[in-house]
Write a protein that holds these residues in place. Structure first.
Motif: not given
Length: 266
Positions: A107-113, A129-137, A140-148
Motif C-alpha cells: 500500500t502507499v503507507r507500507e511503501f513509504v514506511e 513522518a509517513v502520514q505527513r509525507a503522504i498528506e503533503r503529496v 491521504a485518501d489513498r494511503a491504504g491503496a495498493r500501488l498496483k
C-alpha cells in the motif's frame, strides 16, 4: 542530569549542501559530467539541459549512487570519497529517480514506511513522518491503496512522498512532474517552495516554466558542463525576440543553448 541546550538539539546546518570542483562522473564509458563546478545552498534550484546533457548522471552522483571519476564532491559538509560514510550522508538525503522501483502489492503507507526504515529513521518518528509525507503529496485518501492500482501520476506522488519522508537536508528530484496533471503541478510547485525554506532542493526537469515558477535559482548544463547559473530573471534576460520558445524563459534557455553549442563548434 544536565540541561540540553537549544544548540545541541538544533538541526545541523552547512554553508553549502552541494559543492563540486571539476567534478567528473561517468555513465558507463561515457564521461557524462565533465569538469563541473557547482555550489548549491538552501532553496529551490532548477536543473535544466537538453537530453544527454548529463542531468541524470549528475543527480545520481549527488545521490551517492554513482562514484565520481574525478574532481571533488562535498555533500552536507562531508567530502564524498573512498573514506566517506555514505550511510550517514544518505540519512540526510531524499532522492526521486526518473524511474523508481516499488512493490506493487504494497500500500502507499507500507511503501513509504518501508523507505523510512531503509533511511534508518528512528522508529518512534516513522508513523507521524509517513502520514505527513503522504498528506503533503495529496494522497491521504489513498494511503491504504495498493500501488498496483494507482495511476502514473499518483505513483509519481508516492515517489515524492518517500523522498521527503525523512525531511532531508538535500532533496534531489529527477523529472518529478512526469504524469502530473496541471492542477497537481501547481500543488507541486507550492510544495517545492515550502520544502526550500529549510532544505536544498534540486529539481531536474525539461519544463522551463516549472523552474521559473518554483525555483529561486536556475542551473543549466550541457555536455556535462555548467552553462549558466542565476535567477529566473537572469535566465529570461538571456533571450530575445528572435530566439525559439513560447515564453521569455524558454527563449532565454534556447539562447543559452545556442550560444554554448556555437562556442563548442569553434
Amino acid at each position: 542530569m544536565r540541561t540540553v541546550s537549544a544548540a545541541e538539539t538544533a538541526p545541523t546546518t552547512h554553508p553549502w549542501a552541494v559543492h563540486t570542483e571539476q567534478l567528473r562522473v561517468r555513465a558507463g564509458r561515457h564521461l557524462a559530467v565533465d569538469g563541473l563546478d557547482l555550489t548549491l545552498g538552501t532553496g529551490v534550484h532548477g536543473l535544466l539541459g537538453p537530453n544527454g546533457a548529463g542531468k541524470t548522471t549528475l543527480m545520481r552522483a549527488l545521490a551517492t549512487v554513482l562514484e565520481p571519476a574525478g574532481g571533488k564532491l562535498t555533500l552536507l559538509g562531508e567530502s564524498v570519497d573512498g573514506r566517506a560514510d555514505l550511510r550517514r550522508i544518505r540519512r540526510g538525503l531524499g532522492y526521486l529517480p526518473q524511474q523508481f522501483g516499488f512493490y506493487p502489492r504494497f500500500t502507499v503507507r507500507e511503501f513509504v514506511e518501508y523507505m523510512a526504515w531503509l533511511k534508518e529513521m528512528p522508529k518512534a518518528t516513522v508513523p507521524g513522518a509517513v502520514q505527513r509525507a503522504i498528506e503533503r503529496v495529496g494522497l491521504a485518501d489513498r494511503a491504504g491503496a495498493r500501488l498496483k492500482t494507482l495511476s502514473g501520476g499518483m505513483l509519481r506522488r508516492v515517489g515524492i512522498a518517500q523522498a521527503i519522508v525523512n525531511d532531508p537536508a538535500l532533496l534531489l528530484l529527477d523529472e518529478p512532474t512526469v504524469g502530473l496533471d496541471p492542477e497537481q503541478r501547481l500543488d507541486f510547485r507550492e510544495l517545492l517552495r515550502d520544502l526550500g525554506v529549510d532544505s536544498c532542493v534540486l529539481v531536474s526537469t525539461h519544463l522551463v516554466e516549472d523552474v521559473v515558477a518554483a525555483c529561486g535559482d536556475v542551473v543549466m548544463i550541457n555536455q556535462g558542463r555548467l552553462v549558466f547559473q542565476g535567477t529566473p530573471d537572469d535566465l529570461v534576460a538571456q533571450g530575445g525576440d528572435g530566439d525559439a520558445g513560447d515564453s521569455p524563459a524558454e527563449r532565454g534557455y534556447s539562447a543559452l543553448l545556442r550560444r554554448d553549442r556555437a562556442g563548442a563548434c569553434r
